[in-house]
Design a protein around this motif. Structure first.
Motif, PDB file in Angstrom:
ATOM      1  N   LYS A 127       0.833  -1.206   0.000  1.00  0.00           N
ATOM      2  CA  LYS A 127       0.000   0.000   0.000  1.00  0.00           C
ATOM      3  C   LYS A 127       0.868   1.258   0.000  1.00  0.00           C
ATOM      4  CE  LYS A 127      -4.112  -2.140   2.010  1.00  0.00           C
ATOM      5  NZ  LYS A 127      -4.954  -1.987   0.785  1.00  0.00           N
ATOM      6  N   ALA A 128       0.349   2.377   0.504  1.00  0.00           N
ATOM      7  CA  ALA A 128       1.060   3.662   0.488  1.00  0.00           C
ATOM      8  C   ALA A 128       1.588   3.958  -0.907  1.00  0.00           C
ATOM      9  CB  ALA A 128       2.196   3.666   1.515  1.00  0.00           C
ATOM     10  N   ILE A 129       0.698   3.813  -1.911  1.00  0.00           N
ATOM     11  CA  ILE A 129       1.097   3.983  -3.300  1.00  0.00           C
ATOM     12  C   ILE A 129       0.034   4.774  -4.057  1.00  0.00           C
ATOM     13  CG2 ILE A 129       0.038   1.816  -4.089  1.00  0.00           C
ATOM     14  CD1 ILE A 129       2.509   1.446  -5.910  1.00  0.00           C
ATOM     15  N   VAL A 130       0.485   5.600  -4.979  1.00  0.00           N
ATOM     16  CA  VAL A 130      -0.407   6.292  -5.917  1.00  0.00           C
ATOM     17  C   VAL A 130      -0.020   5.814  -7.305  1.00  0.00           C
ATOM     18  CG1 VAL A 130      -1.290   8.484  -6.768  1.00  0.00           C
ATOM     19  CG2 VAL A 130      -0.392   8.338  -4.435  1.00  0.00           C
ATOM     20  N   MET A 131      -0.958   5.195  -8.002  1.00  0.00           N
ATOM     21  CA  MET A 131      -0.671   4.649  -9.323  1.00  0.00           C
ATOM     22  C   MET A 131      -1.695   5.165 -10.311  1.00  0.00           C
ATOM     23  SD  MET A 131      -0.075   0.618 -10.409  1.00  0.00           S
ATOM     24  CE  MET A 131       1.305   0.421  -9.273  1.00  0.00           C
ATOM     25  N   ASP A 132      -1.217   5.615 -11.477  1.00  0.00           N
ATOM     26  CA  ASP A 132      -2.157   6.096 -12.482  1.00  0.00           C
ATOM     27  C   ASP A 132      -2.006   5.325 -13.786  1.00  0.00           C
ATOM     28  OD1 ASP A 132      -0.786   8.008 -14.731  1.00  0.00           O
ATOM     29  OD2 ASP A 132       0.340   8.148 -12.868  1.00  0.00           O
ATOM     30  N   GLY A 133      -3.102   5.265 -14.535  1.00  0.00           N
ATOM     31  CA  GLY A 133      -3.082   4.528 -15.791  1.00  0.00           C
ATOM     32  C   GLY A 133      -4.468   4.422 -16.389  1.00  0.00           C
ATOM     33  N   ARG A 134      -4.752   3.260 -17.005  1.00  0.00           N
ATOM     34  CA  ARG A 134      -6.035   3.041 -17.658  1.00  0.00           C
ATOM     35  C   ARG A 134      -6.868   1.956 -16.967  1.00  0.00           C
ATOM     36  NH1 ARG A 134      -3.699   6.569 -20.049  1.00  0.00           N
ATOM     37  NH2 ARG A 134      -3.786   7.085 -22.277  1.00  0.00           N
ATOM     38  N   ASP A 135      -6.192   1.047 -16.250  1.00  0.00           N
ATOM     39  CA  ASP A 135      -6.908  -0.094 -15.668  1.00  0.00           C
ATOM     40  C   ASP A 135      -6.512  -0.334 -14.216  1.00  0.00           C
ATOM     41  OD1 ASP A 135      -4.326  -0.993 -16.049  1.00  0.00           O
ATOM     42  OD2 ASP A 135      -4.874  -2.864 -17.052  1.00  0.00           O
ATOM     43  N   ILE A 136      -6.115   0.717 -13.527  1.00  0.00           N
ATOM     44  CA  ILE A 136      -5.611   0.542 -12.155  1.00  0.00           C
ATOM     45  C   ILE A 136      -6.735   0.149 -11.207  1.00  0.00           C
ATOM     46  CG2 ILE A 136      -4.182   1.537 -10.336  1.00  0.00           C
ATOM     47  CD1 ILE A 136      -2.919   1.323 -13.184  1.00  0.00           C
ATOM     48  N   GLY A 137      -7.866   0.864 -11.295  1.00  0.00           N
ATOM     49  CA  GLY A 137      -8.982   0.557 -10.405  1.00  0.00           C
ATOM     50  C   GLY A 137      -9.794  -0.648 -10.819  1.00  0.00           C
ATOM     51  N   THR A 138      -9.666  -1.066 -12.082  1.00  0.00           N
ATOM     52  CA  THR A 138     -10.448  -2.208 -12.570  1.00  0.00           C
ATOM     53  C   THR A 138      -9.673  -3.512 -12.536  1.00  0.00           C
ATOM     54  OG1 THR A 138      -9.786  -1.621 -14.833  1.00  0.00           O
ATOM     55  CG2 THR A 138     -11.933  -0.828 -14.070  1.00  0.00           C
ATOM     56  N   VAL A 139      -8.362  -3.470 -12.824  1.00  0.00           N
ATOM     57  CA  VAL A 139      -7.574  -4.700 -12.959  1.00  0.00           C
ATOM     58  C   VAL A 139      -6.427  -4.785 -11.946  1.00  0.00           C
ATOM     59  CG1 VAL A 139      -6.093  -6.057 -14.509  1.00  0.00           C
ATOM     60  CG2 VAL A 139      -8.120  -4.895 -15.415  1.00  0.00           C
ATOM     61  N   VAL A 140      -5.622  -3.733 -11.867  1.00  0.00           N
ATOM     62  CA  VAL A 140      -4.419  -3.803 -11.032  1.00  0.00           C
ATOM     63  C   VAL A 140      -4.776  -3.804  -9.547  1.00  0.00           C
ATOM     64  CG1 VAL A 140      -2.171  -2.775 -10.538  1.00  0.00           C
ATOM     65  CG2 VAL A 140      -3.123  -2.627 -12.851  1.00  0.00           C
ATOM     66  N   PHE A 141      -5.576  -2.819  -9.117  1.00  0.00           N
ATOM     67  CA  PHE A 141      -5.985  -2.721  -7.716  1.00  0.00           C
ATOM     68  C   PHE A 141      -7.503  -2.538  -7.609  1.00  0.00           C
ATOM     69  CE2 PHE A 141      -1.603  -0.742  -7.418  1.00  0.00           C
ATOM     70  CZ  PHE A 141      -1.004  -1.867  -6.884  1.00  0.00           C
ATOM     71  N   PRO A 142      -8.263  -3.589  -7.909  1.00  0.00           N
ATOM     72  CA  PRO A 142      -9.724  -3.457  -7.826  1.00  0.00           C
ATOM     73  C   PRO A 142     -10.218  -3.200  -6.406  1.00  0.00           C
ATOM     74  CG  PRO A 142      -9.080  -5.751  -8.172  1.00  0.00           C
ATOM     75  CD  PRO A 142      -7.851  -4.928  -8.363  1.00  0.00           C
ATOM     76  N   ASP A 143      -9.379  -3.478  -5.397  1.00  0.00           N
ATOM     77  CA  ASP A 143      -9.762  -3.257  -4.002  1.00  0.00           C
ATOM     78  C   ASP A 143      -9.153  -1.978  -3.429  1.00  0.00           C
ATOM     79  OD1 ASP A 143     -11.240  -5.660  -3.931  1.00  0.00           O
ATOM     80  OD2 ASP A 143      -9.419  -6.814  -3.523  1.00  0.00           O
ATOM     81  N   ALA A 144      -8.659  -1.101  -4.279  1.00  0.00           N
ATOM     82  CA  ALA A 144      -8.063   0.156  -3.804  1.00  0.00           C
ATOM     83  C   ALA A 144      -9.060   0.941  -2.971  1.00  0.00           C
ATOM     84  CB  ALA A 144      -7.611   1.001  -4.998  1.00  0.00           C
ATOM     85  N   GLU A 145      -8.565   1.550  -1.888  1.00  0.00           N
ATOM     86  CA  GLU A 145      -9.452   2.305  -1.002  1.00  0.00           C
ATOM     87  C   GLU A 145     -10.004   3.563  -1.674  1.00  0.00           C
ATOM     88  OE1 GLU A 145      -6.711  -0.041   1.710  1.00  0.00           O
ATOM     89  OE2 GLU A 145      -6.545   1.033  -0.192  1.00  0.00           O
TER      90      GLU A 145
END
Length: 227
Positions: A127-145
């Motif tokens: 955790k303690a990460i900020v990630m940007d892209g096209r599929d971060i919330g859907t594929v990479v980190f679907p459980d992101a807070e």
């Protein structure tokens, strides 16, 4: 204070990276620009003549993926990590309009996405990460807070990108940049593997009329609610 994962998705040239860098610096979080990773693979493909505007040798690129080594190295002078491809700093060449014209085609390739998503998930395991892209919330980190989905009109985004490229000394026209933005939008939203969509639970921000400060303050308030 609780550490969280912040996933920022959205269309090209919506200022995702600028926002993510500032958030990470303020919070003391790790920042990962996944777009730089796809651009680096695209640059590798271009250097090896696997891709051009009207050509793609997908099989050749896939066969060479084990030889594509990506690494972020922090530059203390700049205040953020730069992209390295096989030991070479490629932060500047991957930002050209030529790479922009090809990156969506490379990002469509499932084998490329699988390789990069695995690396991205490993980067964010603590955790303690900020990630940007096209599929971060859907594929990479679907459980992101916290999931953010950024948008703006194509014309606004093209003007921002055009101004940025001109400032860097690149010779482009506004119409070229607008066409590239529109083409990338179409490819990003229509690819079979991980198309660009608003993740479940994501908060959409249209920043066409927002200043960078207004947008930053808005997202910082959202973060405070989560932590």
């Amino acid at each position: 204070m609780k550490k969280i994962t912040i996933a920022i998705d959205g269309f090209s040239s919506t200022g995702k990276s600028t926002l993510a860098k500032e958030l990470a610096a303020t919070l003391g979080y790790v920042y990962v620009d996944t777009g730089a990773m796809y651009r680096a693979v695209t640059y590798f493909a271009m250097q090896n003549e696997y891709v051009s505007e009207d050509f793609l040798n997908k099989e050749a690129l896939i066969s060479q993926l084990p030889n594509v080594k990506l690494q972020f190295q922090f530059n203390s002078n700049l205040g953020f990590a730069e992209m390295y491809l096989n030991g070479e700093n490629v932060e500047q060449p991957i930002r050209t309009i030529e790479v922009s014209r090809n990156v969506s085609k490379i990002a469509e390739i499932s084998e490329v996405r699988t390789k990069l998503v695995e690396q991205q998930q490993a980067m964010g395991k603590d955790k303690a990460i900020v990630m940007d892209g096209r599929d971060i919330g859907t594929v990479v980190f679907p459980d992101a807070e916290l999931k953010i989905f950024m948008n703006a009109s194509a014309e606004t985004r093209a003007q921002r990108r055009f101004d940025e490229l001109i400032e860097k000394g690149q010779k482009v026209t506004y119409d070229e940049v607008l066409e590239n933005v529109q083409q990338r939008d179409y490819i990003d939203t229509h690819r079979e593997d991980s198309p660009l969509v608003k993740a479940e639970g994501a908060i959409e921000i249209n920043n066409s009329a927002l200043s960078k400060r207004e947008q930053f303050d808005l997202v910082m308030n959202l973060i405070q609610e989560k932590v």
